[in-house]
Design a protein around this motif. Structure first.
Motif, PDB file in Angstrom:
ATOM      1  N   ILE A 202      -6.247 -17.042  33.706  1.00 41.25           N
ATOM      2  CA  ILE A 202      -5.443 -15.954  33.137  1.00 41.25           C
ATOM      3  C   ILE A 202      -5.674 -15.843  31.634  1.00 41.25           C
ATOM      4  CG2 ILE A 202      -3.084 -15.184  32.671  1.00 41.25           C
ATOM      5  CD1 ILE A 202      -2.298 -16.443  35.383  1.00 41.25           C
ATOM      6  N   VAL A 203      -5.610 -16.978  30.945  1.00 37.68           N
ATOM      7  CA  VAL A 203      -5.761 -16.973  29.488  1.00 37.68           C
ATOM      8  C   VAL A 203      -7.192 -16.606  29.084  1.00 37.68           C
ATOM      9  CG1 VAL A 203      -5.681 -18.397  27.409  1.00 37.68           C
ATOM     10  CG2 VAL A 203      -3.886 -18.601  29.132  1.00 37.68           C
ATOM     11  N   ALA A 204      -8.179 -17.234  29.726  1.00 40.22           N
ATOM     12  CA  ALA A 204      -9.579 -16.979  29.357  1.00 40.22           C
ATOM     13  C   ALA A 204      -9.969 -15.535  29.652  1.00 40.22           C
ATOM     14  CB  ALA A 204     -10.492 -17.938  30.122  1.00 40.22           C
ATOM     15  N   LEU A 205      -9.517 -15.004  30.783  1.00 41.60           N
ATOM     16  CA  LEU A 205      -9.845 -13.624  31.139  1.00 41.60           C
ATOM     17  C   LEU A 205      -9.171 -12.643  30.181  1.00 41.60           C
ATOM     18  CD1 LEU A 205     -11.429 -11.943  33.137  1.00 41.60           C
ATOM     19  CD2 LEU A 205      -9.449 -11.964  34.667  1.00 41.60           C
ATOM     20  N   ALA A 206      -7.928 -12.931  29.807  1.00 41.88           N
ATOM     21  CA  ALA A 206      -7.232 -12.062  28.851  1.00 41.88           C
ATOM     22  C   ALA A 206      -7.947 -12.045  27.504  1.00 41.88           C
ATOM     23  CB  ALA A 206      -5.790 -12.537  28.675  1.00 41.88           C
ATOM     24  N   LEU A 207      -8.400 -13.211  27.057  1.00 43.92           N
ATOM     25  CA  LEU A 207      -9.131 -13.278  25.784  1.00 43.92           C
ATOM     26  C   LEU A 207     -10.460 -12.535  25.875  1.00 43.92           C
ATOM     27  CD1 LEU A 207      -8.553 -17.005  24.684  1.00 43.92           C
ATOM     28  CD2 LEU A 207      -7.682 -14.937  23.567  1.00 43.92           C
ATOM     29  N   ALA A 208     -11.161 -12.684  27.014  1.00 49.02           N
ATOM     30  CA  ALA A 208     -12.452 -12.008  27.182  1.00 49.02           C
ATOM     31  C   ALA A 208     -12.279 -10.496  27.188  1.00 49.02           C
ATOM     32  CB  ALA A 208     -13.129 -12.473  28.470  1.00 49.02           C
ATOM     33  N   VAL A 209     -11.250 -10.023  27.869  1.00 50.67           N
ATOM     34  CA  VAL A 209     -10.972  -8.578  27.878  1.00 50.67           C
ATOM     35  C   VAL A 209     -10.645  -8.099  26.468  1.00 50.67           C
ATOM     36  CG1 VAL A 209      -9.364  -6.806  28.675  1.00 50.67           C
ATOM     37  CG2 VAL A 209     -10.254  -8.491  30.286  1.00 50.67           C
ATOM     38  N   LEU A 210      -9.831  -8.868  25.749  1.00 50.86           N
ATOM     39  CA  LEU A 210      -9.435  -8.479  24.392  1.00 50.86           C
ATOM     40  C   LEU A 210     -10.634  -8.335  23.466  1.00 50.86           C
ATOM     41  CD1 LEU A 210      -7.302  -8.044  22.137  1.00 50.86           C
ATOM     42  CD2 LEU A 210      -7.290 -10.541  21.847  1.00 50.86           C
ATOM     43  N   VAL A 211     -11.518  -9.331  23.475  1.00 49.60           N
ATOM     44  CA  VAL A 211     -12.624  -9.310  22.504  1.00 49.60           C
ATOM     45  C   VAL A 211     -13.738  -8.355  22.907  1.00 49.60           C
ATOM     46  CG1 VAL A 211     -12.122 -11.657  21.748  1.00 49.60           C
ATOM     47  CG2 VAL A 211     -13.807 -11.289  23.570  1.00 49.60           C
ATOM     48  N   THR A 212     -13.705  -7.840  24.138  1.00 52.00           N
ATOM     49  CA  THR A 212     -14.705  -6.843  24.534  1.00 52.00           C
ATOM     50  C   THR A 212     -14.186  -5.419  24.359  1.00 52.00           C
ATOM     51  OG1 THR A 212     -13.988  -7.100  26.852  1.00 52.00           O
ATOM     52  CG2 THR A 212     -15.933  -8.344  26.146  1.00 52.00           C
TER      53      THR A 212
END
Length: 249
Positions: A68-78
């Motif tokens: 959840i955390v890693a995917l949220a960060l990946a979506v944010l920075v893309t």
């Protein structure tokens, strides 16, 4: 349908694992030569089946939180609005790789006590990096024509993310989750050093009492679980990749 040799071997390993967890006493003749001085052959300080479930539960919870955390960060920075946070996000997810799980446990126990919580924190931090990097790769290497087509039919950014980008990136994201799960399965054994209920309890008991049979039982259960879960997630990845048209049938 005729099953291939690798599939037969994995089915045999699964059947062997289930049989051992349900009726470990059946395997006493095989394990007896590994013990000395009439020591117990099968781990007798708890249920192997229950320890296996508890081990898998800890891994599942930690991996779910890391995903959840890693995917949220990946979506944010893309997204254009969050692109500047990429270096910071990479630094955050690298924390788990910078500090070994043993060090995380040592720091967490004085703050939150013994038990499952320190182990969950260690596994969560250790599992962030592979999921984040794979999600980042998947979301930044999407077919440009498909993304433009979605924009052309009037999809807004949220619709493109949920209906186009994430589904296309899912096989790559799942590969990161698979790696994180396998790492966590092995790493969770050290949680027993801080009183977490994992299969590490069996291994540690064997090391303390010099009982090789205990060590082998704990190690084999973890190893077979890792192989079976790795193969299962790999099969799901291949199915998803074929459906997305990005892998040969």
């Amino acid at each position: 349908m005729r099953l291939s040799l690798p599939v037969l071997l994995r089915l045999s390993a699964l059947a062997l694992l289930i049989a051992f967890l349900l009726r470990p006493d059946w395997f006493e003749p095989v394990l007896k030569p590994l013990t000395d001085n009439n020591a117990p052959v099968v781990y007798n300080q708890g249920s192997l089946l229950m320890l296996t479930f508890q081990h898998l539960q800890i891994v599942f919870i930690a991996t779910l939180a890391a995903t959840i955390v890693a995917l949220a960060l990946a979506v944010l920075v893309t997204r254009p609005i969050g692109a500047e946070f990429l270096p910071l996000s990479r630094s955050l997810v690298n924390i788990g790789q910078t500090f070994p799980p043993v060090a995380v446990l040592a720091l967490a126990v004085p703050a939150i006590g013994f038990g499952e919580k320190p182990t969950l924190i260690a596994l969560f931090l250790y599992g962030l990096l592979p999921i984040f990097e794979n999600a980042l790769t998947g979301l930044t290497n999407l077919p440009h024509a498909v993304v433009e087509a979605a924009r052309g039919v009037g999809m807004n950014e949220r619709q493109r993310l949920l209906k186009v980008e994430l589904p296309l990136a899912l096989p790559v994201i799942l590969a990161g989750i698979r790696l994180s799960v396998v790492i966590s399965l092995a790493t969770a054994t050290i949680g027993s050093t801080v009183a977490a209920k994992t299969l590490g309890e069996v291994i540690i008991a064997g090391l303390i009492s010099n009982n090789l049979a205990f060590v082998l039982q704990g190690g084999l259960i973890v190893g077979i679980l890792a192989v079976l879960i790795y193969d299962g997630l790999s099969a799901i990845e291949r199915v998803l990749a074929r459906r997305m048209g990005i892998a040969p049938k």
